[in-house]
Design a protein around this motif. Structure first.
Motif, PDB file in Angstrom:
ATOM      1  N   PRO A 111       0.686  -1.388  -0.514  1.00  0.00           N
ATOM      2  CA  PRO A 111      -0.282  -0.018   0.130  1.00  0.00           C
ATOM      3  C   PRO A 111       0.399   1.418   0.070  1.00  0.00           C
ATOM      4  CG  PRO A 111      -0.254  -1.428   1.893  1.00  0.00           C
ATOM      5  CD  PRO A 111       1.113  -1.990   0.763  1.00  0.00           C
ATOM      6  N   PHE A 112       1.889   0.879   1.043  1.00  0.00           N
ATOM      7  CA  PHE A 112       2.757   2.522   0.489  1.00  0.00           C
ATOM      8  C   PHE A 112       2.967   2.735  -1.058  1.00  0.00           C
ATOM      9  CE2 PHE A 112       7.205   0.585   0.322  1.00  0.00           C
ATOM     10  CZ  PHE A 112       7.147  -0.726   0.801  1.00  0.00           C
ATOM     11  N   LEU A 113       3.960   1.658  -1.149  1.00  0.00           N
ATOM     12  CA  LEU A 113       4.063   1.793  -3.037  1.00  0.00           C
ATOM     13  C   LEU A 113       2.543   2.957  -3.769  1.00  0.00           C
ATOM     14  CD1 LEU A 113       6.169   2.029  -4.919  1.00  0.00           C
ATOM     15  CD2 LEU A 113       5.403  -0.507  -5.650  1.00  0.00           C
ATOM     16  N   ILE A 114       1.846   2.732  -3.348  1.00  0.00           N
ATOM     17  CA  ILE A 114       0.262   2.920  -4.418  1.00  0.00           C
ATOM     18  C   ILE A 114       0.206   4.385  -3.770  1.00  0.00           C
ATOM     19  CG2 ILE A 114      -2.042   2.706  -4.533  1.00  0.00           C
ATOM     20  CD1 ILE A 114      -1.449  -0.737  -4.606  1.00  0.00           C
ATOM     21  N   ASN A 115       0.966   4.571  -2.775  1.00  0.00           N
ATOM     22  CA  ASN A 115       0.290   5.651  -1.765  1.00  0.00           C
ATOM     23  C   ASN A 115       1.459   6.560  -2.419  1.00  0.00           C
ATOM     24  OD1 ASN A 115      -0.631   7.845  -0.276  1.00  0.00           O
ATOM     25  ND2 ASN A 115      -0.291   6.673   1.846  1.00  0.00           N
ATOM     26  N   PHE A 116       2.851   6.694  -2.219  1.00  0.00           N
ATOM     27  CA  PHE A 116       3.686   7.231  -2.855  1.00  0.00           C
ATOM     28  C   PHE A 116       3.134   7.413  -4.523  1.00  0.00           C
ATOM     29  CE2 PHE A 116       7.303   7.248  -5.223  1.00  0.00           C
ATOM     30  CZ  PHE A 116       8.102   8.463  -4.966  1.00  0.00           C
ATOM     31  N   ILE A 117       3.239   6.567  -5.348  1.00  0.00           N
ATOM     32  CA  ILE A 117       2.606   6.781  -6.289  1.00  0.00           C
ATOM     33  C   ILE A 117       1.661   8.465  -6.750  1.00  0.00           C
ATOM     34  CG2 ILE A 117       2.000   6.098  -8.967  1.00  0.00           C
ATOM     35  CD1 ILE A 117       3.318   3.010  -7.961  1.00  0.00           C
ATOM     36  N   ILE A 118       0.662   7.921  -5.792  1.00  0.00           N
ATOM     37  CA  ILE A 118      -0.896   8.608  -6.347  1.00  0.00           C
ATOM     38  C   ILE A 118      -0.011  10.312  -5.299  1.00  0.00           C
ATOM     39  CG2 ILE A 118      -2.786   9.521  -4.906  1.00  0.00           C
ATOM     40  CD1 ILE A 118      -3.665   5.918  -4.992  1.00  0.00           C
ATOM     41  N   ARG A 119       0.524   9.946  -4.271  1.00  0.00           N
ATOM     42  CA  ARG A 119       0.726  11.419  -4.257  1.00  0.00           C
ATOM     43  C   ARG A 119       1.853  12.175  -5.135  1.00  0.00           C
ATOM     44  NH1 ARG A 119       2.100   9.605   2.064  1.00  0.00           N
ATOM     45  NH2 ARG A 119       3.908   8.622   0.323  1.00  0.00           N
ATOM     46  N   ALA A 120       2.645  11.397  -5.674  1.00  0.00           N
ATOM     47  CA  ALA A 120       3.084  11.980  -6.304  1.00  0.00           C
ATOM     48  C   ALA A 120       3.400  12.486  -7.610  1.00  0.00           C
ATOM     49  CB  ALA A 120       4.869  10.953  -7.149  1.00  0.00           C
ATOM     50  N   ILE A 121       2.125  11.712  -8.836  1.00  0.00           N
ATOM     51  CA  ILE A 121       0.884  12.288  -9.353  1.00  0.00           C
ATOM     52  C   ILE A 121       0.298  13.618  -9.560  1.00  0.00           C
ATOM     53  CG2 ILE A 121      -0.465  11.854 -11.296  1.00  0.00           C
ATOM     54  CD1 ILE A 121       0.693   8.866 -11.498  1.00  0.00           C
TER      55      ILE A 121
END
Length: 69
Positions: free
Chosen positions: A7-17
């Motif tokens: 979940p942290f990887l998905i969270n990171f990608i969403i925040r970055a985009i």
């Protein structure tokens, strides 16, 4: 057994985009107002906005405003 993405990887990608979109629109708004501050859309801003989120984007703009003082 499924191999789920952490979940942290998905969270990171969403925040970055979302952070990169915010930087883009903030740059457009500041350019429209003739304010000479612009944060580049690059790997460093991507990593900062992905790691720190909206406060990271604010930090990038704070650094740029401090730079023109």
């Amino acid at each position: 057994m499924e191999n789920k993405r952490p979940p942290f990887l998905i969270n990171f990608i969403i925040r970055a985009i979302l952070g990169m979109g915010l930087i883009f629109f903030a740059n457009q708004f500041l350019d429209y107002r003739n304010i000479p501050v612009s944060v580049g859309l690059n790997l460093l801003s991507f990593l900062t906005s992905g790691t720190l989120g909206i406060p990271g984007v604010g930090l990038l703009y704070g650094i740029m405003f401090y730079k023109i003082m």
